[in-house]
Write a protein that holds these residues in place. Structure first.
Motif, PDB file in Angstrom:
ATOM      1  N   TRP A   1       0.863  -1.184   0.000  1.00 19.82           N
ATOM      2  CA  TRP A   1       0.000   0.000   0.000  1.00 19.82           C
ATOM      3  C   TRP A   1       0.892   1.224   0.000  1.00 19.82           C
ATOM      4  O   TRP A   1       1.940   1.245   0.630  1.00 19.82           O
ATOM      5  N   ARG A   2       0.446   2.274  -0.700  1.00 13.17           N
ATOM      6  CA  ARG A   2       1.219   3.511  -0.813  1.00 13.17           C
ATOM      7  C   ARG A   2       0.453   4.648  -0.157  1.00 13.17           C
ATOM      8  O   ARG A   2      -0.732   4.848  -0.429  1.00 13.17           O
ATOM      9  N   ALA A   3       1.148   5.399   0.680  1.00 14.01           N
ATOM     10  CA  ALA A   3       0.583   6.601   1.289  1.00 14.01           C
ATOM     11  C   ALA A   3       0.759   7.763   0.310  1.00 14.01           C
ATOM     12  O   ALA A   3       1.502   7.665  -0.665  1.00 14.01           O
ATOM     13  N   LYS A   4       0.093   8.847   0.581  1.00 12.74           N
ATOM     14  CA  LYS A   4       0.147  10.005  -0.319  1.00 12.74           C
ATOM     15  C   LYS A   4       1.552  10.598  -0.443  1.00 12.74           C
ATOM     16  O   LYS A   4       1.894  11.178  -1.455  1.00 12.74           O
ATOM     17  N   ASP A   5       2.393  10.410   0.579  1.00 16.71           N
ATOM     18  CA  ASP A   5       3.746  10.961   0.533  1.00 16.71           C
ATOM     19  C   ASP A   5       4.737  10.055  -0.192  1.00 16.71           C
ATOM     20  O   ASP A   5       5.928  10.346  -0.250  1.00 16.71           O
ATOM     21  N   GLY A   6       4.271   8.936  -0.757  1.00 17.01           N
ATOM     22  CA  GLY A   6       5.148   8.021  -1.493  1.00 17.01           C
ATOM     23  C   GLY A   6       5.704   6.899  -0.652  1.00 17.01           C
ATOM     24  O   GLY A   6       6.257   5.953  -1.186  1.00 17.01           O
ATOM     25  N   SER A   7       5.583   7.023   0.654  1.00 16.97           N
ATOM     26  CA  SER A   7       6.035   5.925   1.505  1.00 16.97           C
ATOM     27  C   SER A   7       5.029   4.788   1.383  1.00 16.97           C
ATOM     28  O   SER A   7       3.923   4.963   0.879  1.00 16.97           O
ATOM     29  N   GLY A   8       5.415   3.632   1.829  1.00 14.95           N
ATOM     30  CA  GLY A   8       4.502   2.511   1.718  1.00 14.95           C
ATOM     31  C   GLY A   8       4.754   1.449   2.756  1.00 14.95           C
ATOM     32  O   GLY A   8       5.723   1.503   3.513  1.00 14.95           O
ATOM     33  N   VAL A   9       3.847   0.505   2.766  1.00 17.07           N
ATOM     34  CA  VAL A   9       3.955  -0.666   3.628  1.00 17.07           C
ATOM     35  C   VAL A   9       3.731  -1.883   2.762  1.00 17.07           C
ATOM     36  O   VAL A   9       2.835  -1.893   1.910  1.00 17.07           O
ATOM     37  N   MET A  10       4.565  -2.883   2.954  1.00 19.72           N
ATOM     38  CA  MET A  10       4.376  -4.155   2.274  1.00 19.72           C
ATOM     39  C   MET A  10       4.280  -5.236   3.329  1.00 19.72           C
ATOM     40  O   MET A  10       5.030  -5.210   4.313  1.00 19.72           O
ATOM     41  N   VAL A  11       3.331  -6.134   3.138  1.00 19.87           N
ATOM     42  CA  VAL A  11       3.172  -7.278   4.030  1.00 19.87           C
ATOM     43  C   VAL A  11       3.427  -8.511   3.188  1.00 19.87           C
ATOM     44  O   VAL A  11       2.909  -8.643   2.076  1.00 19.87           O
ATOM     45  N   ALA A  12       4.255  -9.409   3.712  1.00 21.74           N
ATOM     46  CA  ALA A  12       4.602 -10.622   2.977  1.00 21.74           C
ATOM     47  C   ALA A  12       4.623 -11.803   3.939  1.00 21.74           C
ATOM     48  O   ALA A  12       4.830 -11.639   5.139  1.00 21.74           O
TER      49      ALA A  12
ATOM     50  N   VAL B   1       5.996 -16.008   4.156  1.00 20.89           N
ATOM     51  CA  VAL B   1       6.627 -17.220   3.649  1.00 20.89           C
ATOM     52  C   VAL B   1       6.031 -18.364   4.459  1.00 20.89           C
ATOM     53  O   VAL B   1       6.277 -18.470   5.660  1.00 20.89           O
ATOM     54  N   PRO B   2       5.179 -19.191   3.814  1.00 17.94           N
ATOM     55  CA  PRO B   2       4.516 -20.272   4.557  1.00 17.94           C
ATOM     56  C   PRO B   2       5.473 -21.412   4.895  1.00 17.94           C
ATOM     57  O   PRO B   2       6.504 -21.596   4.242  1.00 17.94           O
ATOM     58  N   SER B   3       5.113 -22.151   5.934  1.00 19.14           N
ATOM     59  CA  SER B   3       5.850 -23.347   6.328  1.00 19.14           C
ATOM     60  C   SER B   3       4.832 -24.386   6.771  1.00 19.14           C
ATOM     61  O   SER B   3       3.640 -24.097   6.882  1.00 19.14           O
ATOM     62  N   ALA B   4       5.295 -25.576   7.049  1.00 22.80           N
ATOM     63  CA  ALA B   4       4.394 -26.656   7.475  1.00 22.80           C
ATOM     64  C   ALA B   4       3.683 -26.313   8.777  1.00 22.80           C
ATOM     65  O   ALA B   4       2.538 -26.706   8.994  1.00 22.80           O
ATOM     66  N   SER B   5       4.344 -25.553   9.640  1.00 30.28           N
ATOM     67  CA  SER B   5       3.752 -25.220  10.941  1.00 30.28           C
ATOM     68  C   SER B   5       2.983 -23.907  10.937  1.00 30.28           C
ATOM     69  O   SER B   5       2.334 -23.568  11.914  1.00 30.28           O
ATOM     70  N   GLY B   6       3.079 -23.146   9.867  1.00 30.07           N
ATOM     71  CA  GLY B   6       2.396 -21.848   9.791  1.00 30.07           C
ATOM     72  C   GLY B   6       3.088 -20.944   8.805  1.00 30.07           C
ATOM     73  O   GLY B   6       2.858 -21.010   7.623  1.00 30.07           O
ATOM     74  N   GLY B   7       3.970 -20.106   9.318  1.00 31.52           N
ATOM     75  CA  GLY B   7       4.719 -19.242   8.414  1.00 31.52           C
ATOM     76  C   GLY B   7       5.378 -18.085   9.121  1.00 31.52           C
ATOM     77  O   GLY B   7       5.240 -17.896  10.327  1.00 31.52           O
ATOM     78  N   THR B   8       6.103 -17.325   8.341  1.00 29.08           N
ATOM     79  CA  THR B   8       6.773 -16.128   8.822  1.00 29.08           C
ATOM     80  C   THR B   8       6.191 -14.949   8.061  1.00 29.08           C
ATOM     81  O   THR B   8       6.080 -14.982   6.835  1.00 29.08           O
ATOM     82  N   VAL B   9       5.799 -13.934   8.809  1.00 29.74           N
ATOM     83  CA  VAL B   9       5.165 -12.743   8.232  1.00 29.74           C
ATOM     84  C   VAL B   9       6.080 -11.551   8.463  1.00 29.74           C
ATOM     85  O   VAL B   9       6.646 -11.385   9.546  1.00 29.74           O
ATOM     86  N   GLY B  10       6.223 -10.747   7.427  1.00 30.94           N
ATOM     87  CA  GLY B  10       6.994  -9.523   7.541  1.00 30.94           C
ATOM     88  C   GLY B  10       6.144  -8.320   7.219  1.00 30.94           C
ATOM     89  O   GLY B  10       5.408  -8.327   6.231  1.00 30.94           O
ATOM     90  N   TYR B  11       6.204  -7.326   8.089  1.00 32.61           N
ATOM     91  CA  TYR B  11       5.634  -6.010   7.807  1.00 32.61           C
ATOM     92  C   TYR B  11       6.842  -5.145   7.458  1.00 32.61           C
ATOM     93  O   TYR B  11       7.760  -5.012   8.268  1.00 32.61           O
ATOM     94  N   PHE B  12       6.828  -4.556   6.275  1.00 34.98           N
ATOM     95  CA  PHE B  12       7.963  -3.773   5.825  1.00 34.98           C
ATOM     96  C   PHE B  12       7.553  -2.341   5.513  1.00 34.98           C
ATOM     97  O   PHE B  12       6.563  -2.123   4.803  1.00 34.98           O
ATOM     98  N   ALA B  13       8.310  -1.395   6.046  1.00 36.22           N
ATOM     99  CA  ALA B  13       8.182  -0.008   5.597  1.00 36.22           C
ATOM    100  C   ALA B  13       9.015   0.048   4.328  1.00 36.22           C
ATOM    101  O   ALA B  13      10.159  -0.418   4.300  1.00 36.22           O
ATOM    102  N   VAL B  14       8.418   0.548   3.245  1.00 35.04           N
ATOM    103  CA  VAL B  14       9.128   0.572   1.979  1.00 35.04           C
ATOM    104  C   VAL B  14       8.987   1.929   1.302  1.00 35.04           C
ATOM    105  O   VAL B  14       8.027   2.658   1.519  1.00 35.04           O
ATOM    106  N   LYS B  15       9.954   2.231   0.490  1.00 35.50           N
ATOM    107  CA  LYS B  15       9.879   3.364  -0.428  1.00 35.50           C
ATOM    108  C   LYS B  15       9.656   2.740  -1.787  1.00 35.50           C
ATOM    109  O   LYS B  15      10.481   1.962  -2.265  1.00 35.50           O
ATOM    110  N   LEU B  16       8.523   3.027  -2.394  1.00 38.44           N
ATOM    111  CA  LEU B  16       8.155   2.442  -3.677  1.00 38.44           C
ATOM    112  C   LEU B  16       8.522   3.404  -4.802  1.00 38.44           C
ATOM    113  O   LEU B  16       8.133   4.566  -4.771  1.00 38.44           O
ATOM    114  N   VAL B  17       9.276   2.921  -5.765  1.00 42.01           N
ATOM    115  CA  VAL B  17       9.694   3.726  -6.905  1.00 42.01           C
ATOM    116  C   VAL B  17       8.863   3.298  -8.109  1.00 42.01           C
ATOM    117  O   VAL B  17       8.693   2.111  -8.360  1.00 42.01           O
ATOM    118  N   ASP B  18       8.354   4.260  -8.848  1.00 40.58           N
ATOM    119  CA  ASP B  18       7.578   3.942 -10.058  1.00 40.58           C
ATOM    120  C   ASP B  18       8.459   3.560 -11.209  1.00 40.58           C
ATOM    121  O   ASP B  18       9.543   3.855 -11.347  1.00 40.58           O
TER     122      ASP B  18
END
Length: 128
Positions: free
Chosen positions: A98-109, A111-128
């Motif tokens: 998701w991108r905020a109006k100031d160009g900053s963003g958040v990405m959620v990702a 990686v699944p595993s047999a027991s569940g998974g690992t989730v990352g919340y990332f602050a990102v700068k998105l370049v067009d």
């Protein structure tokens, strides 16, 4: 944009304000951290620069769809819009941004595993 966001009564789209997934444990092993970073690079086509992160491990009772939908609702409430990811492959590559109006963003990702998974919340700068 919601009325609350317009009036400045809700927090911006920052990592600290995003709630952890249900029943999540803070942190992740180094291998999972690297896998999440690789996933972010892959789905963003190299157009996302990670500027911050929060990592969690979740059990298999917490589905990806629930995590993504919760963050989507929060992001939209705060005035952010979904960002198109050039390498997205819904259902196979578990990542959204998701991108905020100031160009900053958040990405959620996840990686699944047999027991569940690992989730990352990332602050990102998105370049067009």
């Amino acid at each position: 944009m919601s009325l609350l966001a317009f009036l400045g009564l809700v927090r911006g789209l920052d990592l600290a304000s995003l709630p952890a997934p249900a029943n999540a444990q803070q942190g992740a092993a180094v291998a999972q951290q690297h896998a999440l970073h690789a996933l972010v690079a892959d789905v963003s086509g190299g157009k996302a620069t990670i500027t911050g992160e929060r990592l969690f491990t979740v059990d298999k009772s917490v589905p990806w769809a629930a995590i993504a939908k919760r963050i989507d609702n929060i992001a939209r409430e705060r005035g952010a819009t979904a960002a198109a990811l050039p390498g997205a492959d819904p259902g196979k590559k578990l990542a959204q941004a998701w991108r905020a109006k100031d160009g900053s963003g958040v990405m959620v990702a996840m990686v699944p595993s047999a027991s569940g998974g690992t989730v990352g919340y990332f602050a990102v700068k998105l370049v067009d």
